[in-house]
Each structure stands twice: as C-alpha cells, then as structure tokens.
Design a protein around this motif. Structure first.
Motif, PDB file in Angstrom:
ATOM      1  N   GLU A 154       0.752  -1.254  -0.063  1.00 31.25           N
ATOM      2  CA  GLU A 154      -0.104   0.139   0.036  1.00 31.25           C
ATOM      3  C   GLU A 154       0.685   1.365   0.045  1.00 31.25           C
ATOM      4  O   GLU A 154       1.777   1.316   0.712  1.00 31.25           O
ATOM      5  N   THR A 155       0.653   2.158  -0.910  1.00 34.49           N
ATOM      6  CA  THR A 155       1.330   3.288  -0.777  1.00 34.49           C
ATOM      7  C   THR A 155       0.097   4.348  -0.966  1.00 34.49           C
ATOM      8  O   THR A 155      -0.380   5.021  -1.782  1.00 34.49           O
ATOM      9  N   TYR A 156      -0.114   4.988   0.254  1.00 30.22           N
ATOM     10  CA  TYR A 156      -1.313   6.008   0.620  1.00 30.22           C
ATOM     11  C   TYR A 156      -0.572   7.119   0.864  1.00 30.22           C
ATOM     12  O   TYR A 156      -0.145   7.528   2.136  1.00 30.22           O
ATOM     13  N   TRP A 157      -0.511   8.156  -0.188  1.00 31.74           N
ATOM     14  CA  TRP A 157       0.299   9.152   0.256  1.00 31.74           C
ATOM     15  C   TRP A 157      -0.666  10.431  -0.372  1.00 31.74           C
ATOM     16  O   TRP A 157      -1.853  10.192  -0.749  1.00 31.74           O
ATOM     17  N   GLN A 158      -0.156  11.609   0.141  1.00 29.40           N
ATOM     18  CA  GLN A 158      -0.934  13.081  -0.278  1.00 29.40           C
ATOM     19  C   GLN A 158      -0.058  13.999  -0.980  1.00 29.40           C
ATOM     20  O   GLN A 158       0.985  14.133  -0.556  1.00 29.40           O
ATOM     21  N   ARG A 159      -0.678  14.442  -2.139  1.00 28.11           N
ATOM     22  CA  ARG A 159      -0.015  15.632  -2.974  1.00 28.11           C
ATOM     23  C   ARG A 159      -0.972  16.434  -2.993  1.00 28.11           C
ATOM     24  O   ARG A 159      -1.943  16.110  -3.684  1.00 28.11           O
ATOM     25  N   LEU A 160      -0.893  17.672  -2.505  1.00 26.33           N
ATOM     26  CA  LEU A 160      -1.765  18.767  -2.687  1.00 26.33           C
ATOM     27  C   LEU A 160      -1.359  19.419  -4.059  1.00 26.33           C
ATOM     28  O   LEU A 160      -0.334  19.381  -4.668  1.00 26.33           O
ATOM     29  N   PRO A 161      -2.406  20.421  -4.531  1.00 25.85           N
ATOM     30  CA  PRO A 161      -2.015  21.134  -5.817  1.00 25.85           C
ATOM     31  C   PRO A 161      -0.638  21.963  -5.975  1.00 25.85           C
ATOM     32  O   PRO A 161      -0.268  21.901  -7.027  1.00 25.85           O
ATOM     33  N   GLU A 162      -0.433  22.440  -4.917  1.00 24.11           N
ATOM     34  CA  GLU A 162       1.014  23.365  -4.926  1.00 24.11           C
ATOM     35  C   GLU A 162       2.065  22.310  -5.125  1.00 24.11           C
ATOM     36  O   GLU A 162       3.049  22.749  -5.713  1.00 24.11           O
ATOM     37  N   TYR A 163       1.903  21.062  -5.013  1.00 28.64           N
ATOM     38  CA  TYR A 163       3.004  20.070  -5.443  1.00 28.64           C
ATOM     39  C   TYR A 163       3.053  19.988  -6.904  1.00 28.64           C
ATOM     40  O   TYR A 163       4.295  20.078  -7.397  1.00 28.64           O
ATOM     41  N   TYR A 164       2.018  20.255  -7.659  1.00 29.27           N
ATOM     42  CA  TYR A 164       2.013  20.427  -9.241  1.00 29.27           C
ATOM     43  C   TYR A 164       2.088  21.630  -9.764  1.00 29.27           C
ATOM     44  O   TYR A 164       2.073  21.574 -10.971  1.00 29.27           O
ATOM     45  N   ALA A 165       2.387  22.531  -8.806  1.00 28.91           N
ATOM     46  CA  ALA A 165       2.743  23.804  -9.359  1.00 28.91           C
ATOM     47  C   ALA A 165       4.108  23.853  -9.800  1.00 28.91           C
ATOM     48  O   ALA A 165       4.455  24.681 -10.690  1.00 28.91           O
ATOM     49  N   VAL A 166       5.115  22.989  -9.417  1.00 29.48           N
ATOM     50  CA  VAL A 166       6.453  22.780 -10.210  1.00 29.48           C
ATOM     51  C   VAL A 166       6.049  22.297 -11.442  1.00 29.48           C
ATOM     52  O   VAL A 166       5.714  21.274 -11.815  1.00 29.48           O
ATOM     53  N   ALA A 238      -4.671  10.306  -0.390  1.00 33.69           N
ATOM     54  CA  ALA A 238      -5.120   9.855   1.083  1.00 33.69           C
ATOM     55  C   ALA A 238      -4.895  11.073   1.962  1.00 33.69           C
ATOM     56  O   ALA A 238      -4.216  11.814   1.986  1.00 33.69           O
ATOM     57  N   GLN A 239      -5.925  10.806   2.882  1.00 31.81           N
ATOM     58  CA  GLN A 239      -6.019  11.792   4.021  1.00 31.81           C
ATOM     59  C   GLN A 239      -4.922  11.387   5.245  1.00 31.81           C
ATOM     60  O   GLN A 239      -4.597  12.391   6.304  1.00 31.81           O
ATOM     61  N   GLU A 240      -4.582  10.108   5.154  1.00 28.66           N
ATOM     62  CA  GLU A 240      -3.633   9.919   6.291  1.00 28.66           C
ATOM     63  C   GLU A 240      -2.499   9.140   5.371  1.00 28.66           C
ATOM     64  O   GLU A 240      -2.756   8.149   4.723  1.00 28.66           O
ATOM     65  N   GLU A 241      -1.344   9.490   5.429  1.00 27.36           N
ATOM     66  CA  GLU A 241      -0.148   9.052   4.746  1.00 27.36           C
ATOM     67  C   GLU A 241       0.422   7.765   5.313  1.00 27.36           C
ATOM     68  O   GLU A 241       0.827   7.880   6.404  1.00 27.36           O
ATOM     69  N   ILE A 242       0.585   6.511   4.837  1.00 24.38           N
ATOM     70  CA  ILE A 242       1.196   5.239   5.102  1.00 24.38           C
ATOM     71  C   ILE A 242       1.785   4.839   4.077  1.00 24.38           C
ATOM     72  O   ILE A 242       1.256   4.915   2.923  1.00 24.38           O
TER      73      ILE A 242
END
Length: 363
Positions: A154-166, A238-242
């Motif tokens: 399982e790769t439950y991570w979170q990336r927000l819109p600012e991550y993709y601003a790069v 994901a809302q909780e990263e694991i």
C-alpha cells in the motif's frame, strides 16, 4: 581510515537530502566538492550552507573535473538518461534518483553503457535501509521464512495542488509517469527485493485526484515467479499518509512500519509460526548491528562497492525490474489484459509508455 571519495551533486532539491543524510553522515568516506543547479539562487544557497566552493549551472563542467569520483544526479526524470550516459562515458561513478530513466530501451542502453565504463551506477532505493527492512531481508535470505504465499503493498500518500505547481510535475514529457514512477516505485522495489520478481500482472491506473496528465491512483494483481500472489494499491489522495508491506511466508508473516518516507525503519512486526521459528530468528539476529537508515546506509554501502570493486547495493538490473513493472501496469491498464514478464524489445511499451496525445483530466 576509509578512502575519501569526492562527490558532485546535481540538483539542489532532493540533492540537499543526499548531502545531509547520505554524505555528512559518512564522514571520512565522502567529501562533496561541487554542486550544480540551473537555479543560481538555490545553487548559491546550498553551496553557502555546506561550505562547498565549486558551483556551476552547467552539468558538463562536472565531467571535466578530474578529481570528482561520483556524480550524484538529483534532477527531474526527463534528463536522467542523458546525464547518466555522459557521466559514465566520462568514467565517473554515478548515483541517480528514481526513476532512473523513462523507458526499458533507455535502461538497457544505460546497462550497456555501464558495462563499458570504469564507473559504477547506483539507483536510489533508500527505503531498503533501516533495521526493520534489513532484519526482514536477513530472515528471508536465511531460509527461515520459507515459501512466500501472499502479500499486499500500500502506498497511500497525499499530494496537494501546490506540489503540481512545479512545472515538470504531472506531465508525461517531464515526469515520465505518475504515482507508479515517482512514488510507489520505492514500495514496489521493496516487494521485489524481499519476495522476488514477478511472473505476470493485471493492473489498472486512473487520474482521480488532480487535473494532471499522469495517473495518481493504481491497483494491481501480481503473480510472482515463486507463485506468490500480491495486490498493489497506491494513491496520492489519502488523508492519512502510510506505506505498508504485509507479506505472508510459510513460517513468518512480516508487516512493515507504516512510515510513508521511512519504510525501512523499525518497528516491523514479524510473527513466527511457532516458538521453534522464533528461536531460529532470535539466534540469527543475536549479534545484529544497527544499519544506518535511508541514504546514510545506501551511500555507505556504495562507498564499499567502489573501494572494494564490488556490486552496488542497488543495481541497474533492479532499476530495470522496477521500470518493467511500470511498463506492464500501463500496458495492462490500456489493453485490459494480463501482462507476462519479462518485457523485451518486442513489447509495445519497450521504447515508450507515454501516450501519443496526453490529456489532462478536467478539474
């Protein structure tokens, strides 16, 4: 005293972590002599922070430095191939962040180039390092764990819109893929490192979280060469990263720590079949010496490989296996068919898995 190897770091983003965690934690083994980045302000800041005298915005400048032993590539994925090839041709040892390159044809050319070079190439798979993962590896290698049965990754991570601003992120041309390439690739490598190579895969990919070209959710069913069955799931919503590996063998079940960016660290749960198996594990690990975590451990072992002319702790063949899994996922998702391994030059995704006309999902 160990021989000191000199390093040039290219890319001051994740490159900073390589310096802090990988090189400064191995005093006497490494000395960072030069840094390179297209952003002169970021370059100046990193050089000043660590007292690095040489700095350049031109990658080729590093190739001409005869006193550099290792070029550490921490640039966006789309330029890895050209920089690796150039560094190997110059006789340098090379460290390169994931994903190593963007196609199976590219990785095969890199493997050939490494074979011609006096330098060694090490892809970064730092999550293998830490006492939890290393103990599990030792138990499995010893034969105590027995036959592999099933697993989940399982790769439950979170990336927000600012991550993709790069600008280079989220695009086929520059990131070369999504959660499969830039995030879950670590955990999928860990699976193969511990449980073995795949035989076949059925996979699905989707873009559900962000308005980007590449995938941010995946699910797959994997049969390993051993016959073991594994499910793979990843998301960037994901809302909780694991991160979690749960692997059932004949005699031991392993459950990794859940730390998203330190999967190799303890605590790992290791549940033996009975007291006899537990006693065998206790005896095997009785003289255990702590393993440096993440980049510290991987760079330490790369130093040993260079000085003793041995095999790097992560190899280009293992990087190929990780990319082969990515290619199989994309092909299976597009064709709705199971994909068999290995993938050779005759496979439709051998030269590229990038679609002809990539489309961003509507927000």
């Amino acid at each position: 005293m160990p021989k000191t190897l000199t390093v040039a770091v290219v890319g001051c983003g994740i490159g900073r972590a390589h310096i802090v965690e990988g090189y400064l934690t191995n005093p006497g083994r490494f000395r960072v002599l030069a840094v390179c980045d297209l952003d002169s302000a970021r370059l100046d800041a990193l050089a000043a922070e660590f007292g690095i005298e040489r700095k350049t915005t031109v990658f080729d400048d590093l190739l001409a430095m005869d006193d550099i032993d290792i070029i550490d590539i921490c640039t966006p994925p789309s330029v890895h191939y050209s920089q690796i090839i150039a560094a190997l041709a110059a006789g340098k040892n090379v460290v390169c962040e994931k994903p190593l390159v963007g196609s199976l044809s590219d990785i095969d050319e890199v493997i050939a180039a490494e074979g011609r070079s006096k330098g060694k190439l090490m892809p970064i798979f730092q999550y293998r390092y830490g006492d939890g993962a290393q103990k599990a590896k030792k138990i499995i290698q010893s034969g105590i764990a027995g036959k592999p049965f099933v697993g989940t990754v399982e790769t439950y991570w979170q990336r927000l819109p600012e991550y993709y601003a790069v600008p280079w992120r989220g695009k086929w041309a520059t990131e070369l893929g999504g959660v499969l390439m830039s995030h879950a690739i670590h955990n999928h490598d860990m699976l193969m490192w511990l449980m073995g190579r795949p035989k076949s895969l059925y996979g699905r990919v989707a873009t559900r979280v962000h308005a980007i070209e590449v995938e941010d959710c995946i699910s797959g069913s994997l049969e390993l060469a051993s016959g073991a069955l594994v499910s793979l799931t990843a998301t960037l919503g994901a809302q909780e990263e694991i991160s979690r590996l749960h692997l059932a063998f004949e005699n031991v079940t392993f459950e990794s720590s859940h730390f998203p960016y330190a999967l190799g660290d303890e605590p790992w749960r290791m549940v033996p079949r009975d007291t006899k198996v537990q006693a065998e594990i206790d005896a095997l690990l009785a003289d255990w010496q702590p393993v440096p975590r993440r980049f510290a451990g991987q760079m330490r072992d790369f130093h040993t490989a260079i000085v003793e002319d041995g095999t790097p702790p992560a190899t280009t063949a293992e990087a190929r296996a990780a990319l082969e899994l990515v290619a199989a996922f994309y092909h299976s998702a597009r064709t709705r068919q199971e994909v068999a391994f290995p993938l050779g030059p005759d496979h439709p995704c051998y030269r590229t898995w990038i679609p002809q006309q990539p489309q961003s999902r509507s927000a």
